[in-house]
Design an enzyme around this catalytic site. Structure first.
Site, PDB file in Angstrom:
ATOM      1  N   SER A 140      -6.920  35.240  83.570  1.00  0.00           N
ATOM      2  CA  SER A 140      -7.130  36.652  83.273  1.00  0.00           C
ATOM      3  C   SER A 140      -5.843  37.256  82.715  1.00  0.00           C
ATOM      4  O   SER A 140      -4.964  36.536  82.216  1.00  0.00           O
ATOM      5  CB  SER A 140      -7.588  37.401  84.543  1.00  0.00           C
ATOM      6  OG  SER A 140      -7.970  38.719  84.236  1.00  0.00           O
ATOM      7  N   ASN A 141      -5.725  38.569  82.778  1.00  0.00           N
ATOM      8  CA  ASN A 141      -4.529  39.265  82.321  1.00  0.00           C
ATOM      9  C   ASN A 141      -4.253  40.425  83.275  1.00  0.00           C
ATOM     10  O   ASN A 141      -4.965  40.618  84.264  1.00  0.00           O
ATOM     11  CB  ASN A 141      -4.704  39.754  80.873  1.00  0.00           C
ATOM     12  CG  ASN A 141      -5.953  40.606  80.699  1.00  0.00           C
ATOM     13  OD1 ASN A 141      -6.087  41.679  81.286  1.00  0.00           O
ATOM     14  ND2 ASN A 141      -6.894  40.122  79.883  1.00  0.00           N
ATOM     15  N   ASN A 142      -3.230  41.214  82.968  1.00  0.00           N
ATOM     16  CA  ASN A 142      -2.768  42.243  83.909  1.00  0.00           C
ATOM     17  C   ASN A 142      -3.463  43.597  83.770  1.00  0.00           C
ATOM     18  O   ASN A 142      -3.036  44.562  84.403  1.00  0.00           O
ATOM     19  CB  ASN A 142      -1.256  42.444  83.737  1.00  0.00           C
ATOM     20  CG  ASN A 142      -0.460  41.289  84.299  1.00  0.00           C
ATOM     21  OD1 ASN A 142      -0.859  40.687  85.293  1.00  0.00           O
ATOM     22  ND2 ASN A 142       0.649  40.959  83.660  1.00  0.00           N
ATOM     23  N   ALA A 192      -9.380  44.659  78.115  1.00  0.00           N
ATOM     24  CA  ALA A 192      -8.525  43.578  77.622  1.00  0.00           C
ATOM     25  C   ALA A 192      -9.292  42.272  77.791  1.00  0.00           C
ATOM     26  O   ALA A 192      -9.282  41.668  78.871  1.00  0.00           O
ATOM     27  CB  ALA A 192      -7.206  43.546  78.383  1.00  0.00           C
TER      28      ALA A 192
END
Length: 396
Positions: free
Chosen positions: A207-209, A274
């Site tokens: 995933s991402n932040n 995102a």
């Protein structure tokens, strides 16, 4: 915002001193302001101070009836065009969430049919407490508008989230709420939020932040403007008013399917999520056990949702985001053209003050003419309102 009848409710927080300035600004803008104070609030500021600023009697006791011809708390409740609770303590928010009326503030608010704006202020641990978050979610679902606290220097002597925003910014938010009311009435809007999660096995994912804060702020702003909002979210930490239709997803493919299911009927799409660029080529049904010093995972591209939508786009107004760490404007302009977007917001996520998980942001608004506006470093709620202003002007 002027020529409004405003009930200002002040509860027992040290931030009550800011409410004196808020009352003054409201009066200065031509509004008629009546103040209701809890017992706790009177430990920090006096009723006389508010009476001097507003030129109106300050209501502090449910049973202190000054006029035999009226019931004061009902009179104030039905008189107000807008009711503002600033500061709103965790205690007051809990009472509002559960319909408790045990003082002048909560009794009057229970009888208030008009718009209620809640401006929390408290210690960060109190704000993060699951009970407080449940109560915030409940009062928002009940129709209250929340002006969320910010991070700053707290009374306890350290920096954390829970600080009430400044009075001039409260005025600004109120103006946006009033001005945007019903500007998007009858319009259907899709908003996406959060970073997608691409599963490796039952316990791991890529995933991402992204926190989803920007997407949720946009969904709230669109709802306040009267739009019929569908929020497609992969965030599990943010909350939204119950009037918003929330579709929870996890992966990029799930988000793509949810958008496509709703896109034909939409007037606008704001792609604030995102979306992960890659996903594991294979998924392990069982947890991958640690074996050796290395683990190779083969990744494949996820679907380019905006590019795919450009093929079926009819009259929808489509907004994208470009989260970049270098060559911000060049990369953003290429994305705008490649994906046939009507508008793009570019932000530098390498800057921790405005990047993922921050309460603030700074964006450049870009269309086919180039950058036509750049925001200051400001709250994501404020940027969301600026975006809704632009969408409401261009959507037709």
């Amino acid at each position: 915002m002027n020529n409004k009848k405003i009930a200002l409710y002040v509860t027992g927080s040290i931030a009550a001193y800011k409410s004196l300035t808020l009352a003054r600004l409201l009066v200065k803008n031509g509004n008629d302001v009546r103040v209701v104070m809890s017992g706790g609030a009177q430990q920090f500021v006096t009723p006389l101070a508010f009476q001097t600023l507003t030129k109106n009697f300050v209501f502090t006791d449910t049973f202190d009836e000054k006029d035999a011809n009226e019931i004061t708390h009902i009179d104030i409740a039905t008189w107000a065009d807008i009711s503002i609770v600033a500061p709103a303590t965790a205690n007051t928010i809990a009472k509002l969430a559960n319909g408790i009326g045990d003082n002048a503030v909560t009794t009057t608010l229970l009888a208030t049919p008009s718009t209620k704006v809640i401006v929390p202020a408290m210690n960060n641990n109190m704000w993060d407490n699951p009970a407080t978050q449940r109560n915030i979610q409940q009062i928002e679902a009940d129709g209250c508008k929340i002006i969320y606290p910010t991070s700053g220097f707290l009374a306890e002597g350290y920096e954390a989230k829970g600080r009430m925003i400044e009075p001039d910014e409260i005025i600004e938010r109120l103006e946006s709420m009033v001005e945007q009311n019903n500007r998007l009435a009858g319009k259907k809007m899709i908003v996406t939020a959060g970073g997608t999660r691409e599963a490796i096995d039952p316990v791991r994912y890529i995933s991402n932040n992204s926190s989803g804060k920007m997407g949720y702020a946009i969904a709230r702003a669109a709802m306040n403007a009267g739009a019929d909002v569908t929020l497609i979210s992969s965030s599990e930490t943010q909350h939204i008013n119950g009037n918003v239709n929330v579709i929870n997803v996890s992966s990029a493919n799930e988000m793509k399917s949810a958008i496509e299911d709703n896109f034909n009927d939409a007037d606008a799409l704001v792609m604030a999520a995102a979306v992960s660029d890659y996903t594991p080529a294979t998924y392990s049904e069982q947890k991958i056990k640690k074996n050796g010093d290395e683990l190779d995972i083969h990744l494949v591209k996820t679907p380019d949702i905006l590019k795919e939508l450009s093929k079926i786009k009819d009259n929808q107004f489509v907004v994208g985001f470009a989260a970049e760490t270098q060559n911000l404007l060049d990369n953003a302009k290429q994305k705008l053209a490649k994906k046939k977007l009507d508008l793009l917001l570019a932000n530098d996520v390498s800057n921790k003050a405005i990047g993922f998980n921050s309460d603030n942001n700074q964006v450049s608004f870009i269309d086919e003419t180039g950058v036509f506006k750049k925001s200051d470093v400001e709250s994501k709620d404020k940027i969301a309102n600026e975006l809704i202003d632009i969408i409401s002007e261009r959507i037709d």
